[in-house]
Design a protein around this motif. Structure first.
Motif, PDB file in Angstrom:
ATOM      1  N   LEU A  28       0.827  -1.209   0.000  1.00  0.00           N
ATOM      2  CA  LEU A  28       0.000   0.000   0.000  1.00  0.00           C
ATOM      3  C   LEU A  28       0.856   1.251   0.000  1.00  0.00           C
ATOM      4  O   LEU A  28       0.334   2.350   0.093  1.00  0.00           O
ATOM      5  CB  LEU A  28      -0.927   0.010   1.220  1.00  0.00           C
ATOM      6  CG  LEU A  28      -1.919  -1.149   1.306  1.00  0.00           C
ATOM      7  CD1 LEU A  28      -2.788  -1.009   2.552  1.00  0.00           C
ATOM      8  CD2 LEU A  28      -2.772  -1.246   0.058  1.00  0.00           C
ATOM      9  N   TRP A  60       2.709   6.069   2.386  1.00  0.00           N
ATOM     10  CA  TRP A  60       1.627   5.528   1.578  1.00  0.00           C
ATOM     11  C   TRP A  60       1.832   5.899   0.116  1.00  0.00           C
ATOM     12  O   TRP A  60       2.343   6.974  -0.207  1.00  0.00           O
ATOM     13  CB  TRP A  60       0.284   6.059   2.054  1.00  0.00           C
ATOM     14  CG  TRP A  60      -0.082   5.722   3.473  1.00  0.00           C
ATOM     15  CD1 TRP A  60      -0.491   6.590   4.447  1.00  0.00           C
ATOM     16  CD2 TRP A  60      -0.106   4.416   4.072  1.00  0.00           C
ATOM     17  NE1 TRP A  60      -0.743   5.927   5.611  1.00  0.00           N
ATOM     18  CE2 TRP A  60      -0.520   4.576   5.421  1.00  0.00           C
ATOM     19  CE3 TRP A  60       0.182   3.138   3.617  1.00  0.00           C
ATOM     20  CZ2 TRP A  60      -0.649   3.513   6.298  1.00  0.00           C
ATOM     21  CZ3 TRP A  60       0.058   2.054   4.494  1.00  0.00           C
ATOM     22  CH2 TRP A  60      -0.348   2.256   5.814  1.00  0.00           C
ATOM     23  N   LEU A 100      -3.041   5.844  -2.984  1.00  0.00           N
ATOM     24  CA  LEU A 100      -3.853   5.293  -1.902  1.00  0.00           C
ATOM     25  C   LEU A 100      -4.817   6.358  -1.387  1.00  0.00           C
ATOM     26  O   LEU A 100      -4.416   7.492  -1.131  1.00  0.00           O
ATOM     27  CB  LEU A 100      -2.962   4.807  -0.760  1.00  0.00           C
ATOM     28  CG  LEU A 100      -3.676   4.030   0.355  1.00  0.00           C
ATOM     29  CD1 LEU A 100      -4.178   2.684  -0.149  1.00  0.00           C
ATOM     30  CD2 LEU A 100      -2.753   3.831   1.554  1.00  0.00           C
ATOM     31  N   VAL A 120      -6.869   1.770  -3.712  1.00  0.00           N
ATOM     32  CA  VAL A 120      -5.570   2.210  -4.190  1.00  0.00           C
ATOM     33  C   VAL A 120      -5.632   2.296  -5.712  1.00  0.00           C
ATOM     34  O   VAL A 120      -6.198   1.424  -6.373  1.00  0.00           O
ATOM     35  CB  VAL A 120      -4.428   1.262  -3.736  1.00  0.00           C
ATOM     36  CG1 VAL A 120      -4.600  -0.142  -4.270  1.00  0.00           C
ATOM     37  CG2 VAL A 120      -3.063   1.830  -4.128  1.00  0.00           C
TER      38      VAL A 120
END
Length: 598
Positions: free
Chosen positions: A428, A434, A438, A503
């Motif tokens: 992720l 991140w 995402l 995502v």
């Protein structure tokens, strides 16, 4: 479809905010050498005062050649060096549009060869025997063309190691500078002039305004060269010549201003101008914990002196202690050694890796009056908007400081997890942040109604036609809060409270909306918190047993024999107060933060 982001890489490392800032990150193995005390500790109200031991960080060596010219005269493969009054050609010639410089009238002898072409680096260096395409981008994504240093190089240490980038000349090598450079060729010499500014206005910067840095190099047909310094605001940089050594003789570190004609001749000769050495993070934490006890979850340091770093906002040192599983914790090796090296039994979890200088942008309550408005990653871009949205018509103070601190403290838990979807484990993030695609809408916003997580990701609007509008990007300016996924990993909300998210992969920009927000085509993959748990296991301790009370030590660091300045004390107290408010707001009052030495 296989996830192009790949599996998360894990190890115990210095956590860096670099990916959010620049799209890339430098990894460094976490130093497990034992820490030791480097000063005396006392308290002043709710602040901790660290007075450094004499010589703990060495001595600074600041630039002292403004208004003078360095002249290098060849004697075989070596050079005599002398300082003469400033020689300056005010006719710069045309601006170089790239790094490549091609001579038409003569070739310059250097390092045992003659050169009719070379590269001129934006940040004050010249390289021979290499093409532009052979030099990759610097750590900030810029193609300089000259000598490129690593992100965390200290000038005092790297200056003597540049022979591996030879042959080269450091006229005034200082990373992150920008501006035009010019070249004028005559029959017997070529003149190269730089007119640069240090970076300004941003979170990593030491100033709100452009600075003046004008210097010049003259390469003569006979192999002699001059370096002239008309006006320099910057006080740290590398000056020297780096031909390929013809012997095993070590490069000569000198003080140019004290050389006489009797000194030398030198083959490789340089001077590194620098601030105090960067302290080891374990020495900082051990100094505090040994004096005051193992009572801090986090430590943040602020000083009235600069260190040998090109960034005003330091990375963090951690995660260190705290026994938490199910968060993709990267600290899976050498746990005992890491704890011992930081002088903690397990309470201390993360700290800033070095002090923030009081004069840097990060340490200021608000931008300086008259500071130019920057882009959407500068706090000046939001000044009016933040003022309009606050109850008293003033933006929250110390946005850079608490935004950065919130981001680094967030690295205690984020962003390391993967998700298992249809039997396949996907990342992720782009470790340790991140992934830009995402969906990380903040649960409890701090600055703006709509925010993306301080740990990365973005706020994405599904246009229901295969395209997505980026309402907020992955940059934590102004200060932003935590996503639902972050709060789960922090142990502050249950799995049931985390809404489904997604995502976006294979992002391709296709335009803008009427508000200037970027629009992308992308492939969407739905993610649930159960997908994360399937990959990482449940978060333990769970939400009913997790830590809810935290304490940050706010440390002001002073040199030996100097009391902290009033400015430093006032600003550290201001950051301390705003940090407590930030934490309570961004955690939805589900956790509390103190900042007390007791």
């Amino acid at each position: 479809m296989r996830n192009p982001l790949g599996r998360i890489w894990r190890s115990a490392v210095f956590v860096s905010c670099g990916m959010l800032l620049f799209g890339g990150v430098s990894y460094a193995q976490q130093d497990t050498e034992p820490g030791h005390s480097i000063g005396n500790v006392s308290t002043e109200g709710d602040l901790i005062v660290m007075e450094l031991a004499d010589g703990a960080l060495g001595k600074p060596n600041l630039f002292d050649l403004s208004g003078r010219t360095l002249r290098f005269r060849p004697e075989g493969p070596r050079y005599r060096v002398e300082i003469v009054p400033l020689r300056w050609d005010s006719d710069y010639g045309p601006q170089l549009t790239g790094a490549q410089a091609n001579l038409q009238n003569f070739a310059f002898p250097f390092s045992g060869k003659v050169w009719n072409s070379f590269l001129v680096g934006t940040t004050g260096s010249i390289r021979f025997g290499i093409s532009e395409k052979d030099i990759g981008p610097d750590p900030y994504g810029h193609r300089d063309g000259g000598i490129v240093l690593d992100r965390f190089d200290q000038l005092s240490e790297v200056a003597g190691k540049l022979t591996d980038k030879a042959p080269a000349i450091g006229v005034f090598l200082k990373p992150r500078m920008s501006g035009p450079h010019y070249l004028k060729e005559l029959s017997d010499r070529v003149i190269i002039t730089w007119d640069l500014t240090e970076p300004f206005g941003g979170l990593l910067d030491f100033t709100w305004f452009k600075t003046i840095n004008r210097f010049q190099a003259v390469l003569h047909r006979d192999g002699s060269l001059e370096m002239s310094y008309k006006e320099l605001t910057a006080k740290d940089g590398i000056v020297g010549i780096y031909p390929v050594p013809s012997s095993e003789e070590k490069p000569a570190a000198v003080h140019f201003s004290s050389l006489s004609h009797k000194d030398g001749p030198f083959e490789v000769v340089y001077e590194s101008f620098h601030y105090l050495a960067v302290p080891r993070p374990q020495d900082l934490s051990c100094t505090i914990i040994k004096a005051l006890g193992d009572r801090f979850d986090f430590l943040a340091y602020y000083s009235d002196f600069r260190t040998d770093s090109q960034e005003a906002s330091p990375v963090s040192d951690g995660p260190i202690g705290g026994n938490v599983t199910g968060i993709g914790n990267p600290r899976h090796e050498q746990t005992h050694q890491v704890l011992e090296s930081r002088c903690t039994q397990g309470r201390f979890q993360l700290g800033l890796a070095q002090p923030v200088w009081v004069g840097s942008n990060e340490a200021q309550e608000v931008p300086a009056e008259g500071a130019p408005v920057g882009n959407s990653h500068d706090i000046t871009f939001y000044t009016r908007l933040l003022a309009e949205g606050s109850p008293d018509g003033k933006p929250f103070p110390y946005s850079y400081a608490v935004g950065h601190l919130g981001h680094e403290v967030g690295h205690r838990w984020s962003a390391y997890v993967s998700a298992k979807i249809n039997g396949e484990t996907i990342s992720l993030g782009q470790w340790p942040h991140w992934a830009p695609g995402l969906q990380t809408r903040v649960a409890f916003p701090y600055s703006l109604p709509t925010e993306a997580s301080t740990m990365g990701g973005g706020v994405w609007q599904d246009n229901l036609n295969g395209s997505y509008t980026q309402l907020r990007d992955f940059f934590f300016v102004p200060a932003t809060g935590y996503s639902y996924l972050d709060l789960y990993l922090m142990g502050l909300i249950s799995a049931a409270e985390v809404p489904d998210f997604f995502v976006l992969q294979n992002l391709t920009r296709v335009g803008k909306d009427v508000n200037g927000n970027a629009i992308f085509k992308a492939e969407r993959t739905k993610v649930t918190i159960q997908d994360v748990i399937a990959a990482e296991g449940p978060r333990l301790p769970d939400v009913d047993h997790s830590q809810r009370k935290f304490n940050t030590g706010i440390v002001i660091v002073a040199e030996r024999g100097r009391r902290p300045s009033h400015e430093l004390t006032e600003q550290a107290n201001g950051i301390r107060q705003q940090w407590i408010q930030y934490w309570e707001t961004t955690t939805g009052h589900r956790a509390s933060m103190t900042a007390s030495p007791r």
